[in-house]
Design a protein around this motif. Structure first.
Motif, short mmCIF file in Angstrom:
data_model
loop_
_atom_site.label_atom_id
_atom_site.label_comp_id
_atom_site.label_asym_id
_atom_site.label_seq_id
_atom_site.Cartn_x
_atom_site.Cartn_y
_atom_site.Cartn_z
N LEU A 178 0.83 -1.21 0.00
CA LEU A 178 0.00 0.00 0.00
C LEU A 178 0.86 1.26 0.00
O LEU A 178 1.88 1.33 0.70
N SER A 195 0.12 5.62 0.22
CA SER A 195 -0.95 6.55 0.56
C SER A 195 -1.52 7.21 -0.70
O SER A 195 -0.79 7.57 -1.63
N ASP A 196 -2.85 7.36 -0.73
CA ASP A 196 -3.51 8.03 -1.86
C ASP A 196 -3.07 9.49 -1.97
O ASP A 196 -3.13 10.08 -3.04
N ASN A 222 -3.89 -0.23 -4.42
CA ASN A 222 -4.54 0.31 -3.22
C ASN A 222 -6.01 -0.06 -3.17
O ASN A 222 -6.53 -0.47 -2.13
N CYS A 223 -6.70 0.11 -4.30
CA CYS A 223 -8.13 -0.22 -4.34
C CYS A 223 -8.35 -1.72 -4.11
O CYS A 223 -9.30 -2.12 -3.44
N PHE A 278 -6.44 -3.89 -2.35
CA PHE A 278 -6.23 -4.29 -0.96
C PHE A 278 -7.25 -3.67 -0.01
O PHE A 278 -7.41 -4.12 1.11
N SER A 279 -7.96 -2.62 -0.46
CA SER A 279 -9.03 -2.05 0.37
C SER A 279 -10.38 -2.69 0.05
O SER A 279 -11.39 -2.31 0.63
N GLY A 280 -10.44 -3.66 -0.88
CA GLY A 280 -11.67 -4.42 -1.12
C GLY A 280 -12.53 -3.92 -2.27
O GLY A 280 -13.60 -4.48 -2.51
N THR A 281 -12.10 -2.88 -3.02
CA THR A 281 -12.91 -2.37 -4.13
C THR A 281 -12.33 -2.89 -5.44
O THR A 281 -11.58 -2.20 -6.15
N SER A 311 -10.32 -1.13 -8.80
CA SER A 311 -8.97 -1.63 -9.11
C SER A 311 -8.88 -2.07 -10.56
O SER A 311 -7.91 -1.79 -11.26
#
Length: 580
Positions: free
Chosen positions: A56, A58-59, A88-89, A91-94, A98
């Motif tokens: 990850l 940071s955005d 990032n998307c 690993f955050s579940g979206t 992604s």
């Protein structure tokens, strides 16, 4: 600063560790840096993180890079930023977002030759498909870039990584087929072992450990426990000891060796994750229950109840739990007090009745025996008894008051309970509104998907135009005057020209000729005829190039259509070849 950043960018692909050290030594200040230097500095942070295996970023670092490079023509740097945003998307579940960014990255790398970036992008695309249970798509993505691993300096990392992921694809096929596809499991094991042959001293330990661990799991499915334990021992890593102990406990449970399973389960109890602890205590409970050691099983069951309460404490607000606990305690106290008062009343009543009967008997006896002389003494005794009765009545009144107070307390607690229920109703409404928002977001994602489908059709039209341009740039195009390059066909397609045409179609259309050649039972003449139709060459030129008369040409087309689509339709054949 910009020149130093450019130098770091030139070495980052081959020496990411050195690039990370050099980047950390640059005194970067956001307020003083120009936009180009700031974007390149953040881009190098993204590159180093990807190459060193960080999941990850940071955005706040990624978004400004994307915004800057979207207004430039530097597709290489923009593709890197898209890739990191996609990770990032993911690993955050979206997964859908992604996928959107990874397709943007693929669109940008088509025009550049960057093997490392291509491997990273297609590897991530394959992982998305893998998590969506689409093994065929995932395998296609991994294989697309595996051949590029020989072109990069870090092949000791990328070769075993891609081979491991291909092994996971075949393992997923076995799982989706409910363990009936033993061939896929053997194929998975074959790829895992091939990945081990490329392991070197500088291959990351976590990648090596995951390979040994997944091979061990396959041998567990095959009931080959000695090999499963052997590979599990090779996967042992000081950073992941709890995972190692848990896998070992599972193997011994399959073997029925409960004491060994119990030993490794207890080693896992040092972890801090409450859900993992709950899983371990559940295994220990089942082990002791199987061993008929009920005292220990009850002990583990109590611990499970406590852990469940702890997990519930994360879900139910603490204040509500305290109020419910207080309500229950007060209710039990009130019920106990009511039962105590009833008991005392019954006891007093029975004592009073017994006492009066004894006194009456005694009084009659005294009158009969002692007559008048004892009468005064008897009256004093009755007076004393009356006072005792008064005291008992006072106690009864006090107990009645206590009961009334308890009842009022119960009413108060009932009101508090109603307030709690109303609060819970408000919370439920909030959850429902949140659900509606999520549904609206889902509708937005579906709209994005529709837009992406529209873009895809546009890309396909552009692809056909580029296909024609590429074909024109090749020597063979001079022999096909469909685009107005010559006035007549100079010569027919000979054996060399046919092979050249099929090779060109394989390069520009993803093995188009090779795949079609197999379907047409390895007929070179029919394959070349289909290639010319795919390139939209006019029929009269195709007849000249393939040495066919008009009637022979249309009969050949009908026979090919019957073979490929099941009906002798020339228009249907063209549609089939356009989409093949």
């Amino acid at each position: 600063m910009l020149s130093e950043l450019v130098y770091i960018d030139s070495i980052v692909d081959e020496k990411p560790d050195s690039a990370a050290v050099l980047l950390s030594q640059i005194p970067f200040e956001h307020k003083k840096a120009d936009k180009e230097s700031e974007a390149l500095y953040h881009l190098l942070q993204i590159k180093i993180a990807l190459l060193l295996g960080d999941e990850l970023i940071s955005d706040s670092i990624i978004n400004p890079v994307i915004e800057y490079y979207e207004h430039t023509n530097d597709n290489h740097k923009l593709a890197y930023a898209y890739l990191c945003k996609a990770k990032n998307c993911f690993f955050s579940g979206t997964d859908s977002i992604s996928m959107l960014y990874i397709l943007k990255a693929i669109d940008k790398i088509k025009s550049i030759d960057k093997p490392v970036l291509s491997i990273e992008i297609y590897n991530h695309l394959g992982m998305i498909y893998l998590f969506q249970n689409l093994p065929k798509n995932s395998l296609q993505a991994f294989r697309k870039v595996y051949g590029k691993t020989d072109m990069v300096s870090r092949k000791y990392y990328y070769k075993p990584l891609l081979l491991r992921n291909i092994g996971r694809v075949y393992n997923l096929k076995t799982i989706l087929n409910k363990a009936k596809d033993t061939l896929s499991r053997d194929t998975s094991l074959l790829y895992y072992r091939e990945a081990l042959t490329f392991i070197a001293d500088n291959t990351p330990r976590d990648l090596t450990s995951s390979l040994y661990r997944e091979i061990s799991t396959i041998y567990v499915f095959k009931k080959d426990y000695p090999k499963a334990l052997e590979y599990l021992e090779l996967s042992k890593d000081s950073m992941e000891l709890l995972r190692y102990y848990g896998r070992k406990a599972d193997i011994f449970l399959d073997l029925g060796e409960l004491d060994s399973a119990n030993y490794y389960c207890e080693k896992c109890l040092t972890g801090q994750n409450i859900y993992s602890k709950c899983s371990i205590y559940n295994r220990l409970y089942n082990i002791e229950r199987t061993k008929k050691n009920y005292w220990k099983a009850l002990k583990y069951a109590d611990t499970l109840f406590v852990l469940n309460d702890s997990m519930n404490a994360h879900i139910i607000p603490g204040e509500i739990m305290n109020i419910q606990k207080k309500y229950s305690e007060e209710k039990h106290k009130a019920e106990k007090a009511i039962l105590q008062v009833k008991y005392e009343k019954e006891k007093s009543h029975s004592l009073l009745v017994s006492f009066v009967v004894v006194i009456l008997l005694f009084f009659c006896t005294c009158i009969y025996i002692y007559s008048y002389l004892k009468k005064k003494k008897l009256q004093q005794s009755l007076l004393q008894q009356k006072n005792e009765l008064l005291l008992l009545n006072q106690k009864i009144q006090q107990w009645n008051q206590q009961v009334e107070l308890s009842q009022s307390k119960i009413q108060q607690l009932e009101q508090e309970k109603e307030q709690i229920e109303s609060d819970l109703y408000v919370i439920a409404n909030e959850k429902e509104s949140a659900l509606k928002r999520k549904e609206e977001e889902l509708a937005g994602y579906r709209k994005q998907k529709s837009e992406m489908s529209t873009q895809k059709s546009q890309y396909e039209e552009l692809y056909l135009i580029e296909l024609k341009k590429l074909f024109l740039s090749l020597p063979l195009s001079r022999k096909i005057p469909v685009y107005g390059t010559d006035n007549a066909v100079v010569e027919k397609l000979n054996t060399h020209s046919q092979e050249q045409l099929m090779n060109i179609m394989d390069e520009i259309c993803y093995n188009f000729a090779s795949r079609l050649h197999l379907l047409l039972q390895e007929s070179t003449e029919k394959t070349c005829l289909c290639c010319l139709i795919k390139l939209q060459v006019k029929p009269k030129y195709i007849m000249a190039l393939c040495d066919l008369g008009k009637e022979a040409y249309y009969k050949q087309c009908q026979r090919i259509a019957e073979k490929l689509i099941g009906k002798s339709s020339i228009s249907g054949l063209k549609e089939y070849l356009d989409s093949f």
